[in-house]
Design a protein around this motif. Structure first.
Motif, PDB file in Angstrom:
ATOM      1  N   UNK A  95      -5.091 -11.337 -16.664  1.00  0.00           N
ATOM      2  CA  UNK A  95      -5.238  -9.946 -16.265  1.00  0.00           C
ATOM      3  C   UNK A  95      -3.897  -9.426 -15.760  1.00  0.00           C
ATOM      4  N   UNK A  96      -3.467  -8.283 -16.271  1.00  0.00           N
ATOM      5  CA  UNK A  96      -2.216  -7.740 -15.742  1.00  0.00           C
ATOM      6  C   UNK A  96      -2.390  -7.250 -14.308  1.00  0.00           C
ATOM      7  N   UNK A  97      -1.385  -7.435 -13.513  1.00  0.00           N
ATOM      8  CA  UNK A  97      -1.457  -6.955 -12.136  1.00  0.00           C
ATOM      9  C   UNK A  97      -0.139  -6.313 -11.767  1.00  0.00           C
ATOM     10  N   UNK A  98      -0.218  -5.094 -11.227  1.00  0.00           N
ATOM     11  CA  UNK A  98       0.994  -4.396 -10.817  1.00  0.00           C
ATOM     12  C   UNK A  98       0.960  -4.098  -9.326  1.00  0.00           C
ATOM     13  N   UNK A  99      -0.236  -4.089  -8.730  1.00  0.00           N
ATOM     14  CA  UNK A  99      -0.284  -3.796  -7.304  1.00  0.00           C
ATOM     15  C   UNK A  99      -1.304  -4.710  -6.639  1.00  0.00           C
ATOM     16  N   UNK A 100      -1.175  -4.808  -5.330  1.00  0.00           N
ATOM     17  CA  UNK A 100      -2.062  -5.666  -4.559  1.00  0.00           C
ATOM     18  C   UNK A 100      -3.517  -5.190  -4.649  1.00  0.00           C
ATOM     19  N   UNK A 101      -3.691  -3.866  -4.839  1.00  0.00           N
ATOM     20  CA  UNK A 101      -5.047  -3.323  -4.927  1.00  0.00           C
ATOM     21  C   UNK A 101      -5.863  -4.043  -5.991  1.00  0.00           C
ATOM     22  N   UNK A 102      -5.238  -4.292  -7.139  1.00  0.00           N
ATOM     23  CA  UNK A 102      -5.929  -4.976  -8.237  1.00  0.00           C
ATOM     24  C   UNK A 102      -6.496  -6.312  -7.747  1.00  0.00           C
ATOM     25  N   UNK A 103      -5.688  -7.033  -6.979  1.00  0.00           N
ATOM     26  CA  UNK A 103      -6.101  -8.350  -6.496  1.00  0.00           C
ATOM     27  C   UNK A 103      -7.233  -8.213  -5.481  1.00  0.00           C
ATOM     28  N   UNK A 104      -7.118  -7.213  -4.604  1.00  0.00           N
ATOM     29  CA  UNK A 104      -8.136  -7.033  -3.573  1.00  0.00           C
ATOM     30  C   UNK A 104      -9.470  -6.655  -4.198  1.00  0.00           C
ATOM     31  N   UNK A 105      -9.402  -5.807  -5.238  1.00  0.00           N
ATOM     32  CA  UNK A 105     -10.636  -5.437  -5.936  1.00  0.00           C
ATOM     33  C   UNK A 105     -11.239  -6.678  -6.595  1.00  0.00           C
ATOM     34  N   UNK A 106     -10.390  -7.494  -7.213  1.00  0.00           N
ATOM     35  CA  UNK A 106     -10.872  -8.711  -7.871  1.00  0.00           C
ATOM     36  C   UNK A 106     -11.524  -9.651  -6.867  1.00  0.00           C
ATOM     37  N   UNK A 107     -11.061  -9.626  -5.643  1.00  0.00           N
ATOM     38  CA  UNK A 107     -11.638 -10.479  -4.602  1.00  0.00           C
ATOM     39  C   UNK A 107     -12.878  -9.831  -3.984  1.00  0.00           C
ATOM     40  N   UNK A 108     -13.138  -8.554  -4.404  1.00  0.00           N
ATOM     41  CA  UNK A 108     -14.279  -7.855  -3.835  1.00  0.00           C
ATOM     42  C   UNK A 108     -14.004  -7.304  -2.455  1.00  0.00           C
ATOM     43  N   UNK A 109     -12.751  -7.124  -2.150  1.00  0.00           N
ATOM     44  CA  UNK A 109     -12.404  -6.586  -0.831  1.00  0.00           C
ATOM     45  C   UNK A 109     -12.137  -5.086  -0.949  1.00  0.00           C
ATOM     46  N   UNK A 110     -12.246  -4.408   0.142  1.00  0.00           N
ATOM     47  CA  UNK A 110     -11.993  -2.967   0.144  1.00  0.00           C
ATOM     48  C   UNK A 110     -10.495  -2.748   0.092  1.00  0.00           C
ATOM     49  N   UNK A 111     -10.010  -2.252  -1.048  1.00  0.00           N
ATOM     50  CA  UNK A 111      -8.561  -2.171  -1.200  1.00  0.00           C
ATOM     51  C   UNK A 111      -7.962  -1.077  -0.346  1.00  0.00           C
ATOM     52  N   UNK A 112      -8.798  -0.187   0.211  1.00  0.00           N
ATOM     53  CA  UNK A 112      -8.208   0.876   1.016  1.00  0.00           C
ATOM     54  C   UNK A 112      -7.629   0.338   2.324  1.00  0.00           C
ATOM     55  N   UNK A 113      -7.992  -0.894   2.620  1.00  0.00           N
ATOM     56  CA  UNK A 113      -7.427  -1.448   3.848  1.00  0.00           C
ATOM     57  C   UNK A 113      -6.094  -2.171   3.598  1.00  0.00           C
ATOM     58  N   UNK A 114      -5.620  -2.064   2.372  1.00  0.00           N
ATOM     59  CA  UNK A 114      -4.362  -2.754   2.050  1.00  0.00           C
ATOM     60  C   UNK A 114      -3.229  -2.264   2.946  1.00  0.00           C
ATOM     61  N   UNK A 115      -2.248  -3.125   3.149  1.00  0.00           N
ATOM     62  CA  UNK A 115      -1.168  -2.830   4.084  1.00  0.00           C
ATOM     63  C   UNK A 115      -0.393  -1.580   3.691  1.00  0.00           C
ATOM     64  N   UNK A 116       0.061  -0.877   4.686  1.00  0.00           N
ATOM     65  CA  UNK A 116       0.865   0.301   4.405  1.00  0.00           C
ATOM     66  C   UNK A 116       2.284  -0.100   4.023  1.00  0.00           C
ATOM     67  N   UNK A 117       2.966   0.807   3.336  1.00  0.00           N
ATOM     68  CA  UNK A 117       4.366   0.528   2.976  1.00  0.00           C
ATOM     69  C   UNK A 117       5.195   0.357   4.234  1.00  0.00           C
ATOM     70  N   UNK A 118       6.188  -0.513   4.119  1.00  0.00           N
ATOM     71  CA  UNK A 118       7.097  -0.679   5.239  1.00  0.00           C
ATOM     72  C   UNK A 118       7.975   0.563   5.352  1.00  0.00           C
ATOM     73  N   UNK A 119       8.472   0.818   6.538  1.00  0.00           N
ATOM     74  CA  UNK A 119       9.271   2.018   6.766  1.00  0.00           C
ATOM     75  C   UNK A 119      10.602   1.916   6.020  1.00  0.00           C
ATOM     76  N   UNK A 120      10.956   2.998   5.355  1.00  0.00           N
ATOM     77  CA  UNK A 120      12.170   3.023   4.541  1.00  0.00           C
ATOM     78  C   UNK A 120      13.165   3.995   5.153  1.00  0.00           C
ATOM     79  N   UNK A 121      14.300   3.489   5.634  1.00  0.00           N
ATOM     80  CA  UNK A 121      15.249   4.320   6.368  1.00  0.00           C
ATOM     81  C   UNK A 121      16.376   4.832   5.486  1.00  0.00           C
TER      82      UNK A 121
END
Lengths: 376, 508
Positions: free
Chosen positions: A283-309
């Motif tokens: 299965x192609x994967x480009x983002x962590x959301x894909x993995x979280x969905x595959x695990x049956x987890x709520x992907x909306x709780x995925x980590x936020x982007x780190x701060x970019x200065x």
């Protein structure tokens, strides 16, 4: 199992030329103390063990020497010094995924807390020499999965493995799990010594072999089967046409563990293996959301982007940045693609590098994202 | 009877005058050579005897003693044959003594009496003080270039006997033109497709005399680029040409039709070459090595890490001093070797370690490969350029780049500017001179400060960058006095680090 038997088992696993199948043959239906005696030649070998001795000529002599060199008591003390626990299948901490594995290890050595194996687990593997993008992806997956409470399982190797672990550790979320191919007394590769310690501190470092075992090449594919078995799904970030990560993927597929692969440019050597996995049905994967969905987890709780200065590139630099996002660029390729003066292209690339948007290695410039420091 | 005939031998790239003294007297018939001759000279006894007898002259049935003076110096080579033969003929009164007055002889003899070419006639002729110099026809033109007196080429000992003997024949008139050596036209830069950075680096190397290292995967055109450097260099001036001709003559390399080497030489010894063949020495005459043959020109070392580490190490001193001192137990000499070093290597053992994610080698393997080239030598390269495989589209487009003629014109202008400014090429600028001839603009200084803060630029690297930047600026149509960000950035891009890509890059 009592302490004495455990000590004998640890010592036995450390015998010269010991393999999983030999260990299983030695231990079948008898206590480790008896198996130890049989291996060291103090007791008559059973039929299967006699067969082993017959097939490899000088094994008997080697094991005798090993028995003389490795004292079970000393081995027990050594494990205790290193904080390594000896796990056997009858222990409560023995991972259930390994209980019914076709090639179940006879013993596991765990540095850290073996309880962390209980939880959601995703394996992240890949080449030791990835592109910057590959390493950054691994760090991103590691960090975001750990934030989402998923344990990252990897092998502590250079490149993708290390980046995944660093990402997981930086997120300060779910504990990391490492499966290694040598003894705990000599962290390998040396460059990852401190990373090894951090993983053992925050999670667990597992090995099939006791302290004193050197990282011999044949042990790595064996290690990969444990890594695959311990993962609920395996992500291959980058891999060449042949590589340890493809072995892990195969072991995973044999065990019914879903394999995910990160697509890459078709002409990039470090993506040949992953692209082939995709052709074969990964299965192609480009983002962590894909993995979280595959695990049956709520992907909306995925980590936020780190701060970019970093200040956004503008003008010519933005144009060059766009080029570098699609694939690595050199001064020459930018000058040719945009039909610019060489010095003009060189200056735009150098400025982007100085402001932290690009990283240079060997004359190639690659995009640096907010996971760059974890990727290296 | 006694005769003393002037001749010369070669040591390194220098001629040394030798007087061949021949005594023919009563005693047990025999032929002895004394005065530290080596094996090749001792063999000349047999050649000379046969040649004299083949030339319708009489071999004296007496005791013949030949002394090579000065007698404490070891002598080597077959160039004394002619002088020994004449000495024997004079001492046995077949040629009158006054006929050979103010004459020197250099050349090898065949058994039939014909003369044969010997290496090093140019430097040997250079030290001859005689009014007339007799040499084999094949060496005539190189003797003629340097000899102050009259050059008398002869093809056969018989001719010489006819001229000097009782017959008093006129000197034979031999045609001195020689066959073309393989010094064809230089390959043209227009053949190099794409690769603007590598082309620019070549231009900079030519204009500033900078040593240059190309790092790139197989098939990226490193060898092709290096072969195009001599075409960009200006011709040698008279003094250099003479010096180079002497060395080439001593090394036995075919000289160009004019006799004088006027183009900068280009040498590419194979990486299995021995230390002696590269540095010089190897025989009693201490033949010039490749680094001396490349004097005033290019020495190209392909697959630099494959050379024996000792070879790499021994060229460091000549690189620094512009000459090499070759010493053996009995004798030593100094040979000029001011060459421009161009080298090529793969980024790693598998060769694919250019593009990110392309390499298969472990870090230790790459480090070991890169470690074969010592740091001090690596430090000599002002230019260390990453060469990438040309783009397929570029290769197929059929578009040709700038030709050698166009680029050589820019190079000539830049070299002239440097010559006017400091009387030397930019590669020879000292840090002190750099401060005055290559002041930095504030933006350029900021770039260098950033690189140094990051630990990617060492103090020595700082001077090298300024040197290269000065050359880049000189190549401009309207060269600025102050070095700007553009030139500095480009110079920095030509300072590739060598070694494992990700971990611990070496400071430039």
């Amino acid at each position: 199992m009592d302490a004495e038997n455990r000590a004998h088992l640890a010592a036995l696993a450390g015998f010269d030329h010991m393999t999983t199948s030999r260990l299983v043959a030695l231990l079948s239906g008898r206590a480790p103390i008896e198996a130890y005696a049989m291996a060291s030649g103090c007791a008559a070998p059973s039929a299967p063990v006699a067969g082993i001795f017959r097939r490899s000529k000088d094994l008997g002599a080697r094991w005798k020497a090993s028995a003389a060199a490795i004292d079970p008591g000393a081995m027990e003390a050594r494990c205790a010094d290193l904080g390594v626990r000896v796990l056997v299948p009858e222990d409560a901490e023995w991972p259930p995924q390994l209980m019914c594995d076709p090639r179940r290890p006879a013993v596991l050595f765990a540095q850290g807390d073996p309880d962390v194996l209980d939880g959601r687990r995703v394996g992240i593997v890949g080449t030791r020499n990835p592109t910057r993008r590959g390493a950054q992806s691994a760090a991103r997956f590691g960090s975001e999965l750990a934030t989402a409470g998923v344990r990252v399982v990897s092998g502590l190797a250079l490149g993708v493995d290390g980046a995944a672990h660093r990402g997981a550790l930086a997120a300060d979320g779910a504990p990391p799990i490492a499966v290694v191919a040598n003894g705990h007394d000599q962290p390998y590769p040396r460059q990852h010594r401190s990373l090894w310690m951090q993983v053992a501190e925050a999670g667990v470092v597992l090995s099939e072999w006791p302290p004193g075992t050197r990282p011999e090449p044949f042990r790595f594919p064996q290690r990969n089967r444990i890594l695959a078995a311990l993962s609920e799904l395996v992500v291959v970030v980058e891999s060449r046409e042949r590589g340890g990560s493809l072995i892990t993927a195969r072991e995973a597929a044999e065990r019914g563990v879903d394999v995910f692969a990160v697509p890459g440019p078709i002409d990039q050597r470090s993506s040949v293996g992953t692209n082939r996995l995709l052709e074969d049905g990964a299965t192609p994967v480009a983002s962590t959301d894909t993995l979280l969905v595959a695990l049956g987890l709520d992907h909306r709780r995925a980590g936020r982007r780190r701060f970019d200065a970093r200040a956004l590139p503008r003008g010519d630099e933005a144009v060059v940045m766009d080029l570098c996002r699609s694939e690595p660029q050199s001064v020459e390729s930018v000058a040719i693609a945009l039909d610019w003066e060489l010095a003009h292209a060189a200056m735009a690339l150098a400025r982007l590098e100085r402001s932290g948007w690009l990283g240079e290695s060997g004359g190639w410039f690659e995009e640096v994202d907010e996971y760059a420091e974890l990727a290296e | 009877m006694f005769a003393a005939i002037p001749s010369a031998v070669i040591l390194g790239a220098r001629g040394h005058p030798v007087t061949v003294e021949v005594h023919v007297g009563s005693g047990l018939p025999g032929f002895h050579v004394v005065g530290l001759p080596d094996e090749s000279i001792r063999e000349s006894r047999d050649r000379v005897r046969a040649a004299v007898m083949s030339s319708e002259a009489k071999w004296p049935n007496d005791k013949i003693t030949v002394n090579l003076a000065p007698s404490q110096q070891r002598k080597s080579g077959s160039g004394l044959d002619l002088a020994i033969a004449i000495g024997v003929l004079v001492a046995s009164e077949q040629i009158p003594l006054d006929a050979v007055h103010d004459m020197a002889f250099i050349g090898e003899l065949g058994l039939d009496g014909s003369t044969r070419a010997v290496p090093g006639v140019a430097p040997m002729a250079g030290v001859s003080t005689a009014g007339e110099l007799v040499v084999p026809v094949a060496n005539g033109h190189e003797a003629w270039i340097v000899c102050e007196g009259q050059v008398r080429p002869v093809a056969h000992l018989r001719e010489l006997i006819a001229v000097l003997g009782e017959e008093r024949a006129p000197w034979p008139d031999h045609d001195l033109t020689v066959a073309d050596s393989d010094d064809g036209p230089h390959p043209d830069l227009a053949d190099v497709v794409g690769q603007p950075l590598a082309r620019r680096a070549l231009e900079i190397a030519a204009a500033g005399g900078h040593h240059c290292l190309f790092v790139g995967p197989p098939g990226s055109g490193k060898t092709m680029l290096a072969a195009r450097l001599p075409g960009l260099l200006p011709d040698l001036d008279r003094e250099q040409a003479l010096e180079v001709t002497m060395i080439h003559s001593a090394a036995g390399i075919p000289l160009p039709p004019g006799g004088l080497v006027t183009h900068p030489p280009y040498r590419s010894p194979h990486h299995t070459s021995s230390e002696a063949s590269i540095v010089g020495g190897g025989s009693h005459s201490l033949r010039p090595g490749e680094i001396s043959i490349a004097h005033c020109g290019i020495l190209f070392m392909d697959e630099l890490p494959e050379y024996h580490p000792r070879v790499i190490d021994t060229i460091r001193q000549p690189l620094e001093e512009g000459e090499v001192r070759v010493s053996r137990a009995a004798h030593h000499t100094t040979i000029p070797s001011r060459f421009q070093l161009v080298a090529a290597m793969n980024p790693c053992p598998c060769g694919e370690g250019g593009r990110p994610g392309g390499c298969d080698c472990g870090e230790a393997r790459v480090a070991r490969y890169a470690g074969r080239v010592s740091g001090p030598l690596l430090d000599r390269f002002d230019l260390r350029v990453r060469v990438h495989r040309p783009d397929v589209d570029d290769l197929l487009s059929g578009e040709r780049g700038e030709s050698t003629a166009v680029v050589a014109e820019r190079v000539r202008a830049a070299r002239w500017r440097a010559e006017q400014r400091q009387g030397a090429v930019n590669a020879d600028l000292s840090p002190l001179e750099l401060d005055s001839v290559a002041p930095l603009a504030p933006d350029a200084l900021a770039v260098l400060r950033f690189e140094m803060d990051k630990g990617r630029l060492s103090g020595r690297g700082y001077h090298r960058i300024r040197r290269v930047a000065r050359t880049i600026a000189d190549l401009d149509d309207d060269p600025p006095d102050v070095i700007g960000e553009e030139a500095i950035t480009l110079a920095l891009d030509m300072r590739a680090s060598i070694g494992p890509l990700r971990a611990g890059t070496v400071a430039a």
